[in-house]
Design a protein around this motif. Structure first.
Motif, PDB file in Angstrom:
ATOM      1  N   TRP A  98       0.812  -1.221   0.000  1.00 56.27           N
ATOM      2  CA  TRP A  98       0.000   0.000   0.000  1.00 56.27           C
ATOM      3  C   TRP A  98       0.847   1.273   0.000  1.00 56.27           C
ATOM      4  O   TRP A  98       0.314   2.378  -0.041  1.00 56.27           O
ATOM      5  CB  TRP A  98      -0.962   0.004   1.195  1.00 56.27           C
ATOM      6  CG  TRP A  98      -0.415   0.606   2.460  1.00 56.27           C
ATOM      7  CD1 TRP A  98       0.321  -0.013   3.406  1.00 56.27           C
ATOM      8  CD2 TRP A  98      -0.560   1.970   2.903  1.00 56.27           C
ATOM      9  NE1 TRP A  98       0.658   0.855   4.420  1.00 56.27           N
ATOM     10  CE2 TRP A  98       0.119   2.083   4.132  1.00 56.27           C
ATOM     11  CE3 TRP A  98      -1.197   3.095   2.387  1.00 56.27           C
ATOM     12  CZ2 TRP A  98       0.185   3.274   4.846  1.00 56.27           C
ATOM     13  CZ3 TRP A  98      -1.115   4.280   3.104  1.00 56.27           C
ATOM     14  CH2 TRP A  98      -0.437   4.356   4.311  1.00 56.27           C
ATOM     15  N   GLY A  99       2.171   1.106  -0.005  1.00 56.77           N
ATOM     16  CA  GLY A  99       3.063   2.264   0.119  1.00 56.77           C
ATOM     17  C   GLY A  99       2.841   3.334  -0.932  1.00 56.77           C
ATOM     18  O   GLY A  99       2.901   4.531  -0.635  1.00 56.77           O
ATOM     19  N   VAL A 100       2.540   2.921  -2.187  1.00 53.98           N
ATOM     20  CA  VAL A 100       2.357   3.919  -3.247  1.00 53.98           C
ATOM     21  C   VAL A 100       1.081   4.725  -3.055  1.00 53.98           C
ATOM     22  O   VAL A 100       0.911   5.785  -3.669  1.00 53.98           O
ATOM     23  CB  VAL A 100       2.339   3.243  -4.637  1.00 53.98           C
ATOM     24  CG1 VAL A 100       3.680   2.617  -4.948  1.00 53.98           C
ATOM     25  CG2 VAL A 100       1.230   2.216  -4.720  1.00 53.98           C
ATOM     26  N   PHE A 101       0.177   4.247  -2.203  1.00 55.99           N
ATOM     27  CA  PHE A 101      -1.069   4.966  -1.968  1.00 55.99           C
ATOM     28  C   PHE A 101      -1.012   5.833  -0.713  1.00 55.99           C
ATOM     29  O   PHE A 101      -2.029   6.414  -0.315  1.00 55.99           O
ATOM     30  CB  PHE A 101      -2.235   3.972  -1.832  1.00 55.99           C
ATOM     31  CG  PHE A 101      -2.386   3.064  -3.014  1.00 55.99           C
ATOM     32  CD1 PHE A 101      -2.890   3.536  -4.216  1.00 55.99           C
ATOM     33  CD2 PHE A 101      -2.002   1.730  -2.948  1.00 55.99           C
ATOM     34  CE1 PHE A 101      -3.034   2.711  -5.314  1.00 55.99           C
ATOM     35  CE2 PHE A 101      -2.138   0.896  -4.035  1.00 55.99           C
ATOM     36  CZ  PHE A 101      -2.646   1.380  -5.225  1.00 55.99           C
ATOM     37  N   ALA A 102       0.180   5.906  -0.094  1.00 55.43           N
ATOM     38  CA  ALA A 102       0.299   6.641   1.163  1.00 55.43           C
ATOM     39  C   ALA A 102      -0.009   8.130   0.975  1.00 55.43           C
ATOM     40  O   ALA A 102      -0.819   8.705   1.718  1.00 55.43           O
ATOM     41  CB  ALA A 102       1.702   6.453   1.750  1.00 55.43           C
ATOM     42  N   TYR A 103       0.618   8.756  -0.032  1.00 55.70           N
ATOM     43  CA  TYR A 103       0.407  10.193  -0.214  1.00 55.70           C
ATOM     44  C   TYR A 103      -1.024  10.517  -0.654  1.00 55.70           C
ATOM     45  O   TYR A 103      -1.602  11.495  -0.168  1.00 55.70           O
ATOM     46  CB  TYR A 103       1.442  10.764  -1.186  1.00 55.70           C
ATOM     47  CG  TYR A 103       2.784  10.975  -0.519  1.00 55.70           C
ATOM     48  CD1 TYR A 103       2.997  12.061   0.319  1.00 55.70           C
ATOM     49  CD2 TYR A 103       3.823  10.074  -0.700  1.00 55.70           C
ATOM     50  CE1 TYR A 103       4.222  12.246   0.950  1.00 55.70           C
ATOM     51  CE2 TYR A 103       5.043  10.249  -0.069  1.00 55.70           C
ATOM     52  CZ  TYR A 103       5.236  11.331   0.752  1.00 55.70           C
ATOM     53  OH  TYR A 103       6.442  11.511   1.394  1.00 55.70           O
ATOM     54  N   PRO A 104      -1.613   9.725  -1.558  1.00 57.60           N
ATOM     55  CA  PRO A 104      -3.031   9.974  -1.831  1.00 57.60           C
ATOM     56  C   PRO A 104      -3.903   9.848  -0.581  1.00 57.60           C
ATOM     57  O   PRO A 104      -4.881  10.584  -0.434  1.00 57.60           O
ATOM     58  CB  PRO A 104      -3.377   8.891  -2.865  1.00 57.60           C
ATOM     59  CG  PRO A 104      -2.082   8.603  -3.548  1.00 57.60           C
ATOM     60  CD  PRO A 104      -1.035   8.741  -2.496  1.00 57.60           C
ATOM     61  N   PHE A 105      -3.537   8.938   0.316  1.00 54.98           N
ATOM     62  CA  PHE A 105      -4.300   8.773   1.556  1.00 54.98           C
ATOM     63  C   PHE A 105      -4.125   9.984   2.461  1.00 54.98           C
ATOM     64  O   PHE A 105      -5.105  10.557   2.970  1.00 54.98           O
ATOM     65  CB  PHE A 105      -3.850   7.497   2.269  1.00 54.98           C
ATOM     66  CG  PHE A 105      -4.485   7.283   3.614  1.00 54.98           C
ATOM     67  CD1 PHE A 105      -5.858   7.108   3.739  1.00 54.98           C
ATOM     68  CD2 PHE A 105      -3.707   7.247   4.763  1.00 54.98           C
ATOM     69  CE1 PHE A 105      -6.445   6.902   4.984  1.00 54.98           C
ATOM     70  CE2 PHE A 105      -4.281   7.045   6.006  1.00 54.98           C
ATOM     71  CZ  PHE A 105      -5.651   6.870   6.120  1.00 54.98           C
ATOM     72  N   TYR A 106      -2.874  10.407   2.661  1.00 58.97           N
ATOM     73  CA  TYR A 106      -2.599  11.543   3.549  1.00 58.97           C
ATOM     74  C   TYR A 106      -3.181  12.846   2.996  1.00 58.97           C
ATOM     75  O   TYR A 106      -3.839  13.610   3.716  1.00 58.97           O
ATOM     76  CB  TYR A 106      -1.090  11.735   3.735  1.00 58.97           C
ATOM     77  CG  TYR A 106      -0.364  10.573   4.352  1.00 58.97           C
ATOM     78  CD1 TYR A 106      -0.962   9.773   5.311  1.00 58.97           C
ATOM     79  CD2 TYR A 106       0.952  10.276   3.973  1.00 58.97           C
ATOM     80  CE1 TYR A 106      -0.272   8.704   5.879  1.00 58.97           C
ATOM     81  CE2 TYR A 106       1.641   9.220   4.531  1.00 58.97           C
ATOM     82  CZ  TYR A 106       1.030   8.433   5.472  1.00 58.97           C
ATOM     83  OH  TYR A 106       1.718   7.383   6.023  1.00 58.97           O
ATOM     84  N   LEU A 107      -2.917  13.090   1.701  1.00 55.96           N
ATOM     85  CA  LEU A 107      -3.258  14.391   1.112  1.00 55.96           C
ATOM     86  C   LEU A 107      -4.698  14.439   0.611  1.00 55.96           C
ATOM     87  O   LEU A 107      -5.407  15.430   0.841  1.00 55.96           O
ATOM     88  CB  LEU A 107      -2.297  14.702  -0.041  1.00 55.96           C
ATOM     89  CG  LEU A 107      -0.802  14.727   0.302  1.00 55.96           C
ATOM     90  CD1 LEU A 107       0.031  14.913  -0.954  1.00 55.96           C
ATOM     91  CD2 LEU A 107      -0.485  15.821   1.301  1.00 55.96           C
ATOM     92  N   GLY A 108      -5.110  13.381  -0.089  1.00 60.33           N
ATOM     93  CA  GLY A 108      -6.438  13.399  -0.681  1.00 60.33           C
ATOM     94  C   GLY A 108      -7.541  12.972   0.266  1.00 60.33           C
ATOM     95  O   GLY A 108      -8.547  13.670   0.438  1.00 60.33           O
TER      96      GLY A 108
END
Length: 589
Positions: A370-380
Motif C-alpha cells: 500500500w506504500g504507493v497509496f500513502a500520499y493519496p491517503f494523507y493528502l487526498g
C-alpha cells in the motif's frame, strides 16, 4: 574463573552491542550504510526538487526516473562482483575493489553535477545521474556481500545488519529533508558538492576497511581459477552436457531480461516526449517477468541439476584429478557465475527453499503493497498538507525508524534473530490497524497521542521547525494523530527491518554472497508490486478502512511463515550441531 569470564564475554544485551560498536568493522559499516542511503536520496528524491526549481518540464523529469531501474535490476550484474576481479585493484580485497571505486565515481558525479545548470545542460546532467545511480547500485551489491564476509563473533551479522540500516536511514534524512533545507538557504550546487565531498571521503576511507584479500598475482589467480573449474569435473558432479544445457537455458532467460531493460532505456532516452514508454507501467508489467526469468525459473533449472546429481544420473563416474586435463572454458566461468549460486542454494536448502522464498516474498507485504497509496491517503483522503506529511514522515518518521533499528538490534542480541523476525512480522501487520482507525477519523490515535504526551511533543517540535516546514500554512489540526500513527508504523518497520536483513544475510553462502543476496532482495517487494493494481481497485470499491484491515490480515501469512522458518532452523541446528551467534544451530553455508 575462566568459565565465568567466557560467560560474561558472551552475555547478550547492551554489552554485546557495545562490544560490536567498538569493532572497526562496525565503524566502516556505519560509513557504508550511509553511502548506500545517500545516492538514492539525491538521484531519485531531492533531484526532482532541483529540476522543478530549474523549470524542467514533467515529461523530461520522467526520463530521470529511469535511473531507478539500476536499483530495481541490480542483480542482473551481481555475478560480476562474485567472479570478476578489477585489474590493478585486486589487492584492495574481494569486495573493496568494487566498493571504493564506485563510491569515488558517485562522489565525482555529484560534484560535477553541482557545476551544471540542469535547465541548460540537461543531457550531461541526466548522464551523470545515470552513471551515479549505476555506481550506487553496484556498491550496494558489494557492501551487502562485504557485510556477510566480514561478520565475526564480535561484529556479528545481526549487529552489522542493524548498523547498515541505521546508516541508510540517516542518509535518507540527511539527503532528503536536510538537503531541501540547505538548498533553500545555500542553493542546490552547494548541497550537491557537499554530499559529493562526503562520498569522496567515504570512498577514500573504504580503502582502509578490512576485507578478504585477493591476490594480484596473475599466475596465482589463473591457477585458482583452474582449480575452481576443475571442481566441476570431480567424480559425482554433473556432466558437462548437463551443465551446458542448464547454462543455455539460464543464459537465454538472463539475456532476454538484460536486452529488455536496455531496449526500454534506449527507447526512453531517444524517443520523443509523447512516444516514450511509461516507466511505472514497465516496472509493474515487465519487472515481475524479469524476476521470474532471472530467479524463479532458473531456480527450477538449478533444482533439475541437483536432482540429476542426487539421483546419480548424468554424473561424472571417473576423473583424471583436479586440474589435470581440463582447460579453463568460458562456459565453465559462465556456469559458475550464473547457475552455480542457485545450484548451491537449492542443494543446501532442499525443499526448505520453498519456505524461504515464500517468506522473502511476503515479509514486507503489509507496508510495500500500500506504500504507493500513502500520499493519496494523507493528502487526498485525510486532507493534510504537504508540509504536514513531510514533517510527520521525513522528520519524526525517520527518527522512529532509527529508534526501531537500535531497539531491534539490541533485542536480537537478547532474544535471537528468529524471535525478532517473527515479532517484526506481527507488529508490522498490527500497525495497519492504526491506519484503519485513522481512516475513520482517528479518535483512538488522537486519544493515544494525548495520553502519552505525544501531542505536546509534536506541537513543540512543529513550533521549533515552523520556519522550515510550515512556511505556506500553519500545521493542520489533527497533525498529532497523523504523526502518532506514522511514528509507530516506522518504529515497527525499524524493528522488523533489523531482523529481516540479518536473517536474509544469514541464509546465503559467503562464496556466492553477492549473487544470492541480490537475488533474494529483488524478490522482497515483488508481491507488493504485483498486488498494487488490485489494491488500487479495492480502495476505489471498498475504501481505505477495509484495505487496512485486509492488509493486516494478509500480514498474518508472513507471521505463520516466520514460525515455520524458526522451526526449520531449530531442527536444522539440532541435526548439524553448529552453533551460530543467534544461539540457533544451523547448517554451515
Amino acid at each position: 574463573m575462566a568459565e565465568a569470564a567466557a560467560a560474561e564475554k558472551t552475555k547478550p544485551g547492551w554489552g554485546e552491542v557495545f562490544r560490536s560498536l567498538n569493532n572497526r568493522k562496525s565503524g566502516f559499516m556505519v560509513l557504508f550504510g550511509f553511502a548506500q542511503g545517500l545516492p538514492p536520496a539525491l538521484f531519485l528524491g531531492t533531484l526532482y526538487a532541483w529540476l522543478s526549481e530549474a523549470e524542467v518540464d514533467l515529461e523530461t523529469m520522467g526520463v530521470f526516473s529511469l535511473v531507478g531501474l539500476a536499483y530495481a535490476f541490480q542483480f542482473l550484474w551481481s555475478p560480476l562482483l562474485d567472479k570478476v576481479d578489477i585489474p590493478g585493484l585486486r589487492r584492495l580485497g574481494k569486495r573493496k575493489q568494487w566498493i571504493a571505486p564506485m563510491q569515488l565515481i558517485i562522489g565525482i558525479a555529484l560534484v560535477v553535477m553541482s557545476t551544471l545548470n540542469p535547465a541548460t545542460s540537461l543531457g550531461w546532467f541526466s548522464l551523470l545521474a545515470a552513471i551515479g545511480a549505476f555506481a550506487s547500485a553496484t556498491q550496494d551489491i558489494g557492501i551487502n556481500a562485504w557485510r556477510i564476509d566480514v561478520a565475526d563473533e564480535v561484529a556479528t551479522l545481526d549487529i552489522l545488519s542493524t548498523i547498515t540500516q541505521m546508516g541508510f536511514r540517516l542518509a535518507s534524512l540527511v539527503g532528503g529533508a536536510i538537503g531541501l533545507i540547505l538548498a533553500e538557504r545555500y542553493g542546490w550546487p552547494f548541497v550537491y558538492v557537499m554530499f559529493g565531498g562526503f562520498m569522496l571521503v567515504i570512498g577514500f576511507a573504504a580503502l582502509f576497511a578490512p576485507d578478504a584479500r585477493v591476490s594480484d598475482d596473475r599466475v596465482a589467480n589463473a591457477a585458482a581459477s583452474r582449480e575452481e573449474v576443475a571442481e566441476l569435473y570431480n567424480v559425482g558432479e554433473v556432466t558437462e552436457k548437463v551443465r551446458n544445457r542448464a547454462l543455455l537455458a539460464v543464459g537465454l532467460l538472463w539475456g532476454w531480461a538484460i536486452v529488455t531493460v536496455v531496449v526500454f532505456m534506449v527507447r526512453s532516452m531517444t524517443a520523443a516526449a509523447d512516444a516514450r514508454p511509461d516507466v511505472t507501467e514497465f516496472t509493474t508489467t515487465y519487472g515481475p517477468l524479469i524476476v521470474l526469468a532471472t530467479i524463479v525459473v532458473p531456480a527450477f533449472i538449478a533444482a533439475w541439476v541437483v536432482k540429476q546429481q542426487r539421483d546419480g544420473k548424468n554424473v561424472i563416474s571417473a576423473a583424471p584429478g583436479a586440474g589435470a586435463g581440463h582447460s579453463v572454458k568460458i562456459t565453465d566461468h559462465l556456469y559458475r557465475a550464473l547457475v552455480l549460486p542457485l545450484v548451491e542454494f537449492v542443494n543446501r536448502m532442499g525443499w526448505s527453499l520453498m519456505l524461504v522464498l515464500a517468506l522473502v516474498l511476503t515479509y514486507r507485504i503489509t507496508d510495500s503493497v500500500w506504500g504507493v497509496f500513502a500520499y493519496p491517503f494523507y493528502l487526498g483522503e485525510l486532507g493534510y498538507t504537504g508540509e504536514d506529511v513531510a514533517f510527520a514522515s521525513k522528520i519524526l518518521g525517520i527518527f522512529a525508524i532509527l529508534i526501531g533499528l537500535a531497539l531491534g538490534g539490541w533485542l536480537i542480541t537478547v532474544f535471537g534473530r528468529m524471535f525478532m523476525l517473527t515479532l517484526g512480522a506481527i507488529i508490522a501487520a498490527a500497525t495497519n490497524l492504526l491506519y484503519a482507525n485513522l481512516a475513520v477519523g482517528g479518535a483512538a490515535m488522537q486519544a493515544g497521542s494525548d495520553a502519552i504526551g505525544f501531542t505536546w511533543l509534536v506541537d513543540t517540535i512543529a513550533g521549533w521547525l515552523a520556519p522550515l516546514f510550515f512556511v505556506a500554512a500553519p500545521p493542520s489540526e489533527g497533525l498529532a494523530k497523523l504523526a502518532f500513527t506514522i511514528f509507530w508504523e516506522n518504529l515497527a518497520i525499524g524493528i522488523a527491518g533489523a531482523a529481516y536483513i540479518a536473517w536474509l544475510s544469514s541464509i546465503v553462502a559467503k562464496k556466492y554472497a553477492a549473487v544470492q543476496f541480490a537475488l533474494l532482495a529483488s524478490l522482497t517487494l515483488l508481491i507488493g508490486t504485483l498486488g498494487r493494481g488490485a489494491l488500487g481497485q479495492m480502495i476505489e470499491d471498498r475504501g481505505y478502512y477495509f484495505v487496512f484491515i485486509f492488509t493486516a490480515l494478509i500480514g498474518v501469512v508472513a507471521v505463520v511463515l516466520c514460525v515455520m522458518e524458526w522451526i526449520r532452523e531449530a531442527r536444522a541446528g539440532r541435526n548439524s550441531g553448529v552453533v551460530t551467534p543467534d544461539r540457533h544451530v544451523v547448517a554451515e553455508a
